[in-house]
Design a protein around this motif. Sequence first.
Motif, PDB file in Angstrom:
ATOM      1  N   ARG A 194       0.857  -1.184   0.000  1.00 55.33           N
ATOM      2  CA  ARG A 194       0.000   0.000   0.000  1.00 55.33           C
ATOM      3  C   ARG A 194       0.891   1.230   0.000  1.00 55.33           C
ATOM      4  NH1 ARG A 194      -5.289  -0.380   1.137  1.00 55.33           N
ATOM      5  NH2 ARG A 194      -5.942  -2.363   1.976  1.00 55.33           N
ATOM      6  N   THR A 195       0.513   2.222  -0.819  1.00 53.05           N
ATOM      7  CA  THR A 195       1.329   3.435  -0.854  1.00 53.05           C
ATOM      8  C   THR A 195       0.532   4.641  -0.360  1.00 53.05           C
ATOM      9  OG1 THR A 195       0.654   3.929  -3.074  1.00 53.05           O
ATOM     10  CG2 THR A 195       2.626   2.572  -2.858  1.00 53.05           C
ATOM     11  N   GLY A 196      -0.700   4.400   0.052  1.00 50.35           N
ATOM     12  CA  GLY A 196      -1.539   5.495   0.544  1.00 50.35           C
ATOM     13  C   GLY A 196      -2.875   4.923   0.965  1.00 50.35           C
ATOM     14  N   GLU A 197      -3.747   5.814   1.407  1.00 50.14           N
ATOM     15  CA  GLU A 197      -5.057   5.375   1.894  1.00 50.14           C
ATOM     16  C   GLU A 197      -5.961   4.946   0.736  1.00 50.14           C
ATOM     17  OE1 GLU A 197      -7.036   7.591   4.727  1.00 50.14           O
ATOM     18  OE2 GLU A 197      -5.344   7.248   6.087  1.00 50.14           O
ATOM     19  N   LEU A 371       4.108   9.369  -9.728  1.00 43.48           N
ATOM     20  CA  LEU A 371       2.640   9.506  -9.781  1.00 43.48           C
ATOM     21  C   LEU A 371       2.008   9.319  -8.408  1.00 43.48           C
ATOM     22  CD1 LEU A 371       1.190   7.617 -12.884  1.00 43.48           C
ATOM     23  CD2 LEU A 371       1.123  10.051 -12.406  1.00 43.48           C
ATOM     24  N   LEU A 372       2.582   8.428  -7.620  1.00 40.62           N
ATOM     25  CA  LEU A 372       2.022   8.150  -6.289  1.00 40.62           C
ATOM     26  C   LEU A 372       2.637   9.049  -5.227  1.00 40.62           C
ATOM     27  CD1 LEU A 372       1.995   4.263  -6.652  1.00 40.62           C
ATOM     28  CD2 LEU A 372      -0.023   5.723  -6.521  1.00 40.62           C
ATOM     29  N   ALA A 373       3.396  10.051  -5.681  1.00 40.04           N
ATOM     30  CA  ALA A 373       4.026  11.048  -4.791  1.00 40.04           C
ATOM     31  C   ALA A 373       4.931  10.383  -3.749  1.00 40.04           C
ATOM     32  CB  ALA A 373       2.968  11.915  -4.116  1.00 40.04           C
ATOM     33  N   LEU A 374       5.582   9.271  -4.163  1.00 41.17           N
ATOM     34  CA  LEU A 374       6.533   8.624  -3.250  1.00 41.17           C
ATOM     35  C   LEU A 374       7.926   9.233  -3.445  1.00 41.17           C
ATOM     36  CD1 LEU A 374       5.399   4.931  -3.884  1.00 41.17           C
ATOM     37  CD2 LEU A 374       4.780   6.405  -1.965  1.00 41.17           C
ATOM     38  N   ASP A 375       8.180   9.720  -4.659  1.00 39.27           N
ATOM     39  CA  ASP A 375       9.441  10.421  -4.955  1.00 39.27           C
ATOM     40  C   ASP A 375       9.089  11.814  -5.419  1.00 39.27           C
ATOM     41  OD1 ASP A 375      11.216   8.491  -4.387  1.00 39.27           O
ATOM     42  OD2 ASP A 375      11.468   7.772  -6.450  1.00 39.27           O
ATOM     43  N   GLY A 376       8.884  12.711  -4.514  1.00 41.33           N
ATOM     44  CA  GLY A 376       8.537  14.082  -4.899  1.00 41.33           C
ATOM     45  C   GLY A 376       7.055  14.222  -5.163  1.00 41.33           C
ATOM     46  N   GLY A 377       6.675  15.353  -5.738  1.00 42.19           N
ATOM     47  CA  GLY A 377       5.258  15.614  -6.010  1.00 42.19           C
ATOM     48  C   GLY A 377       5.118  16.998  -6.597  1.00 42.19           C
ATOM     49  N   ALA A 410       0.158  20.421 -15.493  1.00 43.12           N
ATOM     50  CA  ALA A 410       0.207  21.006 -14.141  1.00 43.12           C
ATOM     51  C   ALA A 410       0.742  22.437 -14.188  1.00 43.12           C
ATOM     52  CB  ALA A 410       1.083  20.136 -13.237  1.00 43.12           C
ATOM     53  N   ALA A 411       1.674  22.680 -15.119  1.00 40.56           N
ATOM     54  CA  ALA A 411       2.259  24.020 -15.221  1.00 40.56           C
ATOM     55  C   ALA A 411       1.198  25.064 -15.596  1.00 40.56           C
ATOM     56  CB  ALA A 411       3.387  24.010 -16.254  1.00 40.56           C
ATOM     57  N   GLN A 412       0.122  24.626 -16.285  1.00 40.60           N
ATOM     58  CA  GLN A 412      -0.929  25.589 -16.673  1.00 40.60           C
ATOM     59  C   GLN A 412      -1.640  26.184 -15.463  1.00 40.60           C
ATOM     60  OE1 GLN A 412      -3.702  24.068 -19.589  1.00 40.60           O
ATOM     61  NE2 GLN A 412      -2.089  23.205 -20.866  1.00 40.60           N
ATOM     62  N   ILE A 413      -1.610  25.465 -14.321  1.00 35.79           N
ATOM     63  CA  ILE A 413      -2.230  26.040 -13.113  1.00 35.79           C
ATOM     64  C   ILE A 413      -1.147  26.380 -12.079  1.00 35.79           C
ATOM     65  CG2 ILE A 413      -4.590  25.177 -13.333  1.00 35.79           C
ATOM     66  CD1 ILE A 413      -3.775  22.751 -11.624  1.00 35.79           C
ATOM     67  N   GLY A 414       0.081  26.548 -12.579  1.00 37.05           N
ATOM     68  CA  GLY A 414       1.152  27.060 -11.719  1.00 37.05           C
ATOM     69  C   GLY A 414       1.757  26.019 -10.783  1.00 37.05           C
ATOM     70  N   LEU A 415       1.611  24.713 -11.106  1.00 38.32           N
ATOM     71  CA  LEU A 415       2.222  23.685 -10.259  1.00 38.32           C
ATOM     72  C   LEU A 415       3.416  23.071 -10.979  1.00 38.32           C
ATOM     73  CD1 LEU A 415      -0.956  21.863  -8.907  1.00 38.32           C
ATOM     74  CD2 LEU A 415       0.302  23.754  -7.881  1.00 38.32           C
ATOM     75  N   GLU A 416       4.429  22.706 -10.209  1.00 39.48           N
ATOM     76  CA  GLU A 416       5.604  22.102 -10.827  1.00 39.48           C
ATOM     77  C   GLU A 416       6.089  20.911 -10.000  1.00 39.48           C
ATOM     78  OE1 GLU A 416       8.805  25.362  -9.084  1.00 39.48           O
ATOM     79  OE2 GLU A 416       7.899  25.695 -11.065  1.00 39.48           O
ATOM     80  N   LEU A 417       6.863  20.059 -10.673  1.00 41.13           N
ATOM     81  CA  LEU A 417       7.365  18.846 -10.004  1.00 41.13           C
ATOM     82  C   LEU A 417       8.539  19.211  -9.104  1.00 41.13           C
ATOM     83  CD1 LEU A 417       7.269  15.702  -9.892  1.00 41.13           C
ATOM     84  CD2 LEU A 417       9.010  15.730 -11.675  1.00 41.13           C
ATOM     85  N   ALA A 418       8.508  18.694  -7.893  1.00 43.65           N
ATOM     86  CA  ALA A 418       9.653  18.927  -6.991  1.00 43.65           C
ATOM     87  C   ALA A 418      10.116  17.595  -6.450  1.00 43.65           C
ATOM     88  CB  ALA A 418       9.218  19.822  -5.827  1.00 43.65           C
ATOM     89  N   PRO A 419      11.430  17.402  -6.297  1.00 41.07           N
ATOM     90  CA  PRO A 419      11.907  16.157  -5.704  1.00 41.07           C
ATOM     91  C   PRO A 419      11.486  16.054  -4.244  1.00 41.07           C
ATOM     92  CG  PRO A 419      13.720  17.683  -6.077  1.00 41.07           C
ATOM     93  CD  PRO A 419      12.491  18.322  -6.638  1.00 41.07           C
ATOM     94  N   ARG A 420      11.562  14.846  -3.695  1.00 43.28           N
ATOM     95  CA  ARG A 420      11.042  14.578  -2.358  1.00 43.28           C
ATOM     96  C   ARG A 420      11.575  15.546  -1.295  1.00 43.28           C
ATOM     97  NH1 ARG A 420       8.427  10.406  -0.129  1.00 43.28           N
ATOM     98  NH2 ARG A 420       8.804   9.962   2.054  1.00 43.28           N
ATOM     99  N   GLY A 421      12.864  15.832  -1.370  1.00 39.05           N
ATOM    100  CA  GLY A 421      13.487  16.685  -0.357  1.00 39.05           C
ATOM    101  C   GLY A 421      12.929  18.103  -0.336  1.00 39.05           C
ATOM    102  N   LYS A 422      12.290  18.541  -1.467  1.00 32.20           N
ATOM    103  CA  LYS A 422      11.830  19.935  -1.545  1.00 32.20           C
ATOM    104  C   LYS A 422      10.343  20.099  -1.256  1.00 32.20           C
ATOM    105  CE  LYS A 422      15.429  22.003  -4.124  1.00 32.20           C
ATOM    106  NZ  LYS A 422      15.859  22.717  -5.289  1.00 32.20           N
ATOM    107  N   LEU A 423       9.671  18.974  -0.880  1.00 33.17           N
ATOM    108  CA  LEU A 423       8.221  19.080  -0.620  1.00 33.17           C
ATOM    109  C   LEU A 423       7.946  19.763   0.684  1.00 33.17           C
ATOM    110  CD1 LEU A 423       6.777  15.635  -1.773  1.00 33.17           C
ATOM    111  CD2 LEU A 423       6.657  17.807  -2.941  1.00 33.17           C
TER     112      LEU A 423
END
Length: 423
Positions: A194-197, A371-377, A410-423
């Motif tokens: 399991r990686t989440g609820e 995708l499962l936000a296990l490595d960044g998000g 995601a960039a169209q609504i101002g979101l970007e990918l960040a590695p896990r350490g930067k969340l």
Amino acid sequence: MSLRSKSEVVVIGAGPVGLFTALSLENRGVGVQVVDEEFRTAAHSYALAIHPQSLKLIDELGLVGDLLAQGHRVDTVAFYNGPDRCGELKLAKLEGGFPYMIVLPQSALEGLLERQLLAKGVNVRWNHRVTRIAPGTDCVTVEIDKLARASCGYAVATTEWITEKTLNTEAAFVVGADGHRSVVRRTLGAEYARTGESESFAVFEFHTDADLAEETHIVFDRQTTNVLWPLPGGRCRWSFQREHGASDDSRTKRRLAVPIGRQAFPHVSGDELSELIHSRAPWFGGKIKQIDWAMEVRFDRRLAGLYGRDRLWLAGDSAHLTGPVGGQSLNMGLRESADLARRLAGILREAAPLSSLTDYNEQFQAQWRKLLALDGGLVPSDRAEPWACERCTKILPCIPATGDDLYRLAAQIGLELAPRGKL
Ligand SMILES: Cc1cc2nc3c(=O)[nH]c(=O)nc-3n(C[C@H](O)[C@H](O)[C@H](O)COP(=O)(O)OP(=O)(O)OC[C@H]3O[C@@H](n4cnc5c(N)ncnc54)[C@H](O)[C@@H]3O)c2cc1C
């Protein structure tokens, strides 16, 4: 009775991913056998959105024209924060030949793939259940029970499935497109952590007079995520997330169940549909006409610890599960099948080394971990509006895309990918 046969590749599971894998292999000149324990393709919509990248893959199989003719085109994903429309994603801004999604029932996609396989002389072996897989150095032996209905009962006649005969097939490779209870994954001994609820959704499909145009609507309220899809033929699907999380047995056992294949799902009443629309999407003005589907479905989040080894490989739900909103499971599954088929054909037809499959495991594990936000998000950039900052973690599984397309949208609504350490 036990019979023996040989194939280059045995594909276990004739869901969308298994059928797609089989057709991709067949088109590359690889001999396949497809088996499924069910007696036919899916009877319902299930996963219904075909992403732009998947349309490209379906085009490579020569089937995109039929798909476009049967589906409903979606250009825009509109987000709502409570009752207010707050942002949108424009698929037209994506690069590539298909900058839109096609919405159509999973059963229609499966029907198209099965008919194409049949035209190439491949008959799906329905009612065939794989019971044992024995991997060897040069080949894999697959034990398959051919199931048949038998009438039994004495005072009251009943029917049940019995094993008519057992077949032993030898294959160079086995692809496990056999869904979340995968026998191939269990043979590999791979974890399915399991990686989440888990989340439960009340899902309704009905005829309506609402003009849904070319849009999908995603509605966030205090705790839940809800989605409205237009369907062909004046129909639509609303999926409302349950506030109490995954349904617990004590509640569902007392309720009616909707049987689908060999599983049963709790029935949800049509009255509840009106209440949910009223409380979560009061802007939806369409009439609820005939309801075709009303049930509760639980979605887990899981990722297999391994996509395969040597001669046994996984694709689709056998390797991963996630929520339904962005349609990521099916579409990533199609990408996996196309990639796996290319690699297997390379080994079988062009003497590529077995090690060329190692990268398949690494590449898709890495993509799913994102995708499962296990490595960044996703994180807000300084262009993100307050609603997107607040909903940032909820938005990732809702974007109808995988890979680079997901980050472009995601960039169209101002979101970007960040590695896990930067969340
Ligand atoms: C009720 C329902 C609603 C859903 N709604 C959505 C949604 O709204 N959005 C979304 O994105 N996704 C949804 N899904 C999930 C979506 O349907 C799956 O992601 C998709 O079907 C995965 O395809 P697959 O080919 O990997 O696996 P599956 O479609 O599960 O196919 C696996 C096949 O393997 C066969 N099989 C299993 N074990 C064996 C065996 N031992 N021998 C032979 N055959 C075997 C099964 O019979 C099955 O046909 C829904 C699923 C269900 C059940």
